[in-house]
Scaffold this active site. Structure first.
Site, PDB file in Angstrom:
ATOM      1  CE1 TYR A 359      -4.431   1.274   0.378  1.00  0.00           C
ATOM      2  CE2 TYR A 359      -3.044   3.172   0.853  1.00  0.00           C
ATOM      3  CZ  TYR A 359      -4.267   2.640   0.498  1.00  0.00           C
ATOM      4  OH  TYR A 359      -5.325   3.479   0.244  1.00  0.00           O
ATOM      5  CD  GLU A 393      -4.816   6.732   1.426  1.00  0.00           C
ATOM      6  OE1 GLU A 393      -4.152   7.754   1.652  1.00  0.00           O
ATOM      7  OE2 GLU A 393      -4.902   6.210   0.314  1.00  0.00           O
ATOM      8  CE  LYS A 454      -2.644   1.835  -8.566  1.00  0.00           C
ATOM      9  NZ  LYS A 454      -2.293   0.844  -7.573  1.00  0.00           N
TER      10      LYS A 454
HETATM   11  P1  AMP Z   1      -2.969  -1.437  -4.940  1.00  0.00           P
HETATM   12  O1  AMP Z   1      -1.871  -0.437  -4.856  1.00  0.00           O
HETATM   13  O2  AMP Z   1      -4.211  -0.879  -5.441  1.00  0.00           O
HETATM   14  O3  AMP Z   1      -2.566  -2.682  -5.683  1.00  0.00           O
HETATM   15  O4  AMP Z   1      -3.344  -1.907  -3.477  1.00  0.00           O
HETATM   16  C1  AMP Z   1      -2.588  -1.628  -2.359  1.00  0.00           C
HETATM   17  C2  AMP Z   1      -2.062  -2.893  -1.721  1.00  0.00           C
HETATM   18  O5  AMP Z   1      -3.163  -3.726  -1.307  1.00  0.00           O
HETATM   19  C3  AMP Z   1      -1.246  -3.800  -2.638  1.00  0.00           C
HETATM   20  O6  AMP Z   1       0.084  -3.385  -2.721  1.00  0.00           O
HETATM   21  C4  AMP Z   1      -1.382  -5.125  -1.973  1.00  0.00           C
HETATM   22  O7  AMP Z   1      -0.515  -5.279  -0.883  1.00  0.00           O
HETATM   23  C5  AMP Z   1      -2.815  -5.087  -1.463  1.00  0.00           C
HETATM   24  N1  AMP Z   1      -3.723  -5.693  -2.457  1.00  0.00           N
HETATM   25  C6  AMP Z   1      -4.237  -5.114  -3.564  1.00  0.00           C
HETATM   26  N2  AMP Z   1      -5.046  -5.948  -4.228  1.00  0.00           N
HETATM   27  C7  AMP Z   1      -5.044  -7.096  -3.535  1.00  0.00           C
HETATM   28  C8  AMP Z   1      -5.681  -8.359  -3.687  1.00  0.00           C
HETATM   29  N3  AMP Z   1      -6.498  -8.600  -4.705  1.00  0.00           N
HETATM   30  N4  AMP Z   1      -5.456  -9.320  -2.770  1.00  0.00           N
HETATM   31  C9  AMP Z   1      -4.632  -9.074  -1.734  1.00  0.00           C
HETATM   32  N5  AMP Z   1      -4.013  -7.923  -1.538  1.00  0.00           N
HETATM   33  C10 AMP Z   1      -4.196  -6.934  -2.408  1.00  0.00           C
HETATM   34  N1  PCX Z   2      -3.870   2.808  -3.724  1.00  0.00           N
HETATM   35  C1  PCX Z   2      -2.793   3.720  -3.660  1.00  0.00           C
HETATM   36  C2  PCX Z   2      -3.048   4.878  -2.745  1.00  0.00           C
HETATM   37  C3  PCX Z   2      -4.336   5.574  -3.038  1.00  0.00           C
HETATM   38  C4  PCX Z   2      -4.226   7.035  -3.164  1.00  0.00           C
HETATM   39  N2  PCX Z   2      -4.211   7.685  -1.905  1.00  0.00           N
HETATM   40  C5  PCX Z   2      -3.955   8.981  -1.758  1.00  0.00           C
HETATM   41  N3  PCX Z   2      -3.744   9.743  -2.792  1.00  0.00           N
HETATM   42  N4  PCX Z   2      -3.892   9.461  -0.553  1.00  0.00           N
HETATM   43  C6  PCX Z   2      -1.512   3.043  -3.232  1.00  0.00           C
HETATM   44  O1  PCX Z   2      -1.529   1.866  -2.849  1.00  0.00           O
HETATM   45  O2  PCX Z   2      -0.491   3.710  -3.282  1.00  0.00           O
HETATM   46  C7  PCX Z   2      -4.388   2.184  -4.743  1.00  0.00           C
HETATM   47  C8  PCX Z   2      -5.401   1.531  -3.953  1.00  0.00           C
HETATM   48  O3  PCX Z   2      -4.070   2.167  -5.853  1.00  0.00           O
HETATM   49  C9  PCX Z   2      -4.751   2.275  -2.814  1.00  0.00           C
HETATM   50 MG    MG Z   3      -2.602  -3.517  -7.500  1.00  0.00          MG
END
Ligand code: AMP
Ligand code: PCX
Ligand code: MG
Length: 528
Positions: A359, A393, A454
């Site tokens: 995250y 968050e 992404k």
């Molecule tokens: P994102 O940046 O949107 O991929 O989500 C933030 C974080 O949530 C990722 O880096 C993962 O650690 C976790 N995550 C996202 N999607 C999944 C998923 N489908 N299952 C498990 N963890 C997830």
């Molecule tokens: N994320 C982002 C962060 C979401 C944006 N937040 C903000 N601007 N304060 C991440 O993982 O970096 C997704 C789902 O993509 C959550």
């Molecule tokens: Mg992702």
């Protein structure tokens, strides 16, 4: 103490100069509860600590001063080098207390961690947050009484008594409560409620120009250290989407683990990224699990996500909802559970996991914006770094609600300093978003993962789409959905945070109906 969790995951503390009755705080975080009262000539301190089996390690009492510490430090070795005799104190609380002896409130400038702290020292109470405010801290301050807690709902009974403090962040519909800003120390005089504030961190404003190799190498080393500091000797559980951010964390955790690490992916009956995550799990040889959450159940979790995150922002809740659903469904996924317990029935000793996530990588790297022009990318990074505070968050309560501890290597203080400060051309390069991160990890992940574009968790799990459908099915027109999401989230927030209702008691269908009704009677979208 459960060895893979911090000593404390939350607290509430009250300092009174008269004989007030202590509150009965409500927390979404699950932990064992320890309570105590301390009376000195100047004041009474009532404390409720949410701990993981060893409450003594979550506070330090020295020279008539008490320090409460929820969370953990990631630069213990550096910090202990500053102490006389360089002996590592027995707990993070003791370490911070010892540093306070040498540096006073400026001790908090030295810490790289994930924590909220409170120090009660005679006529004075000090609140401190980590650089990212990643463990939220709320306060009510009035002359003669100072209260603070890691969840706003815990202070419900005192909110009416609080006065605004100039450096506090306003909390929706809670005028007597404020949130301690990220990277801050607030130093309060109890008798008057006067507050002096210090910033201990701000996002870097300048940008560094580095050759490609050096930039990738700097990111790699910083991230390796952050993952190492977050895993210690334990087998971590990485929540894995198969995107570059979480795959990088999993790869670095796997490289330093003697045995296979654990990974878990969530999906819904509507969408998942299971095939993408499987590629990574197979490559790393992780013990991998897939959890499918029916969409209807996912949406029923909205009140729980809002209860835990205490955030009224609908976009953030869409990101956090699938993760909350996942955390709540984690069974005893692993190998690294520890047994323990002190007889308290609310604790989760034995099954609480240490969870690493990817995250937050998109915030300093501008990954959300799919933006190829550098001025716009930089504007997005600046905006996101200016607005993260107060969104919660990164709150550990999302996973603590299920008895687990989550931690986010990209928001390690040193990693963040590196990522934010790289010039935008290293973030978007050769036609790729988050180029520098991809370059930093290219040797430990399959090529298809390194170049995968992404996809946000809210998209990959179908959360955005299913939340929209919930509203259109209730008769809300497509062009009102965004606004209606905001109203739904705010209404639930008001019920579970402001009014203190338990999320199981929130009727989601009634909330949706109420908003659909309101939306039908407003000729134009309600202003934000
Ligand atoms: P994102 O940046 O949107 O991929 O989500 C933030 C974080 O949530 C990722 O880096 C993962 O650690 C976790 N995550 C996202 N999607 C999944 C998923 N489908 N299952 C498990 N963890 C997830
Ligand atoms: N994320 C982002 C962060 C979401 C944006 N937040 C903000 N601007 N304060 C991440 O993982 O970096 C997704 C789902 O993509 C959550
Ligand atoms: Mg992702």
């Amino acid at each position: 103490m459960q060895a893979n969790l911090p000593a404390a995951i939350g607290f509430m503390a009250e300092v009174h100069q008269d004989d007030a009755r202590p509150l009965e705080p409500l927390f979404a975080a699950r932990g064992s509860t320890a309570r105590w009262h301390e009376r000195t000539a100047d004041r009474t301190l009532h404390t409720v600590l949410l701990h993981s089996g060893a409450p003594d390690e979550a506070y330090a009492r020295e020279h008539g001063r008490t320090l409460l510490f929820a969370g953990e430090l990631y630069n213990r070795d550096e910090l202990s080098g500053l102490l006389p005799g360089r002996v590592l104190p027995s707990s993070d609380a003791a370490l911070v207390s010892a540093l306070f002896d040498g540096y006073g409130v400026h001790a908090f400038r030295l810490l790289n961690g994930r924590f909220a702290a409170l120090l009660a020292d005679r006529e004075r109470v000090v609140f401190a947050t980590d650089h990212a405010g990643s463990v939220p801290l709320y306060a009510c301050v009035a002359p003669g009484q100072v209260l603070a807690a890691t969840e706003a709902k815990a202070l419900r009974g005192a909110a009416a008594r609080g006065l605004p403090i100039s450096q506090g962040r306003a909390v929706r519909r809670r005028p007597g409560t404020c949130q301690v800003p990220a990277g801050s120390v607030l130093d309060i005089q109890v008798s008057t409620g006067m507050c002096v504030s210090h910033r201990t961190w701000t996002p870097p404003l300048a940008r560094r120009i580095l050759p490609e190799d050096e930039a990738a190498d700097t990111v790699r080393r910083a991230l390796e250290r952050a993952v190492r500091a977050r895993t210690g000797p334990h087998t971590p559980l990485v929540v894995l989407s198969g995107g570059i951010d979480s795959s990088a964390v999993a790869a670095l955790a796997a490289r330093r683990s003697a045995g296979p690490i654990d990974t878990v992916s969530m999906g819904t009956d509507e969408a998942d990224e299971f095939p993408q995550a499987r590629v990574v799990a197979r490559h790393l040889g992780s013990a991998h699990q897939e959890i499918t959450v029916p969409t209807a159940d996912l949406l029923l979790g909205l009140p729980h996500a809002i209860w835990a995150a205490e955030c009224p922002d609908p976009d953030v809740i869409e990101y956090l909802l699938p993760l909350t659903a996942l955390y709540l469904r984690l069974g005893d996924t692993g190998s690294d559970g520890d047994t323990g317990g002190d007889g308290d029935t609310r604790g989760n000793h034995g099954t609480g996991r240490r969870i690493l996530t990817g995250y937050g990588a998109d915030i300093p790297l501008g990954g959300m914006h799919r933006e190829s022009r550098l001025p716009e990318l930089e504007t997005a990074v600046c905006h996101d770094m200016d607005t993260f505070d107060g969104l919660n968050e990164l709150t550990p309560t999302l996973s603590a609600m299920a008895g687990h501890w989550s931690t986010h290597p990209y928001w390690d203080r040193d990693v963040l300093d590196v990522l934010v400060s790289l010039e935008a051309g290293l973030k978007r390069r050769h036609g790729r978003d988050k180029w520098v991160l991809r370059a930093a990890l290219h040797d430990v992940l399959p090529h298809e993962v390194v170049v995968r574009p992404k996809l946000g968790v809210h998209e990959g799990s179908g959360t955005t789409a299913s939340f929209s459908r919930l509203l259109t099915d209730a008769g809300i027109p497509q062009d009102r959905v965004r606004q209606a999401k905001r109203l739904v989230v705010e209404e639930i927030y008001d019920q579970v945070v402001v009014e203190g209702r338990h999320p199981d008691e929130v009727a989601l269908d009634a909330v949706v109906e109420l908003i659909a009704d309101r939306s039908a009677h407003h000729p134009c979208p309600v202003p934000r």
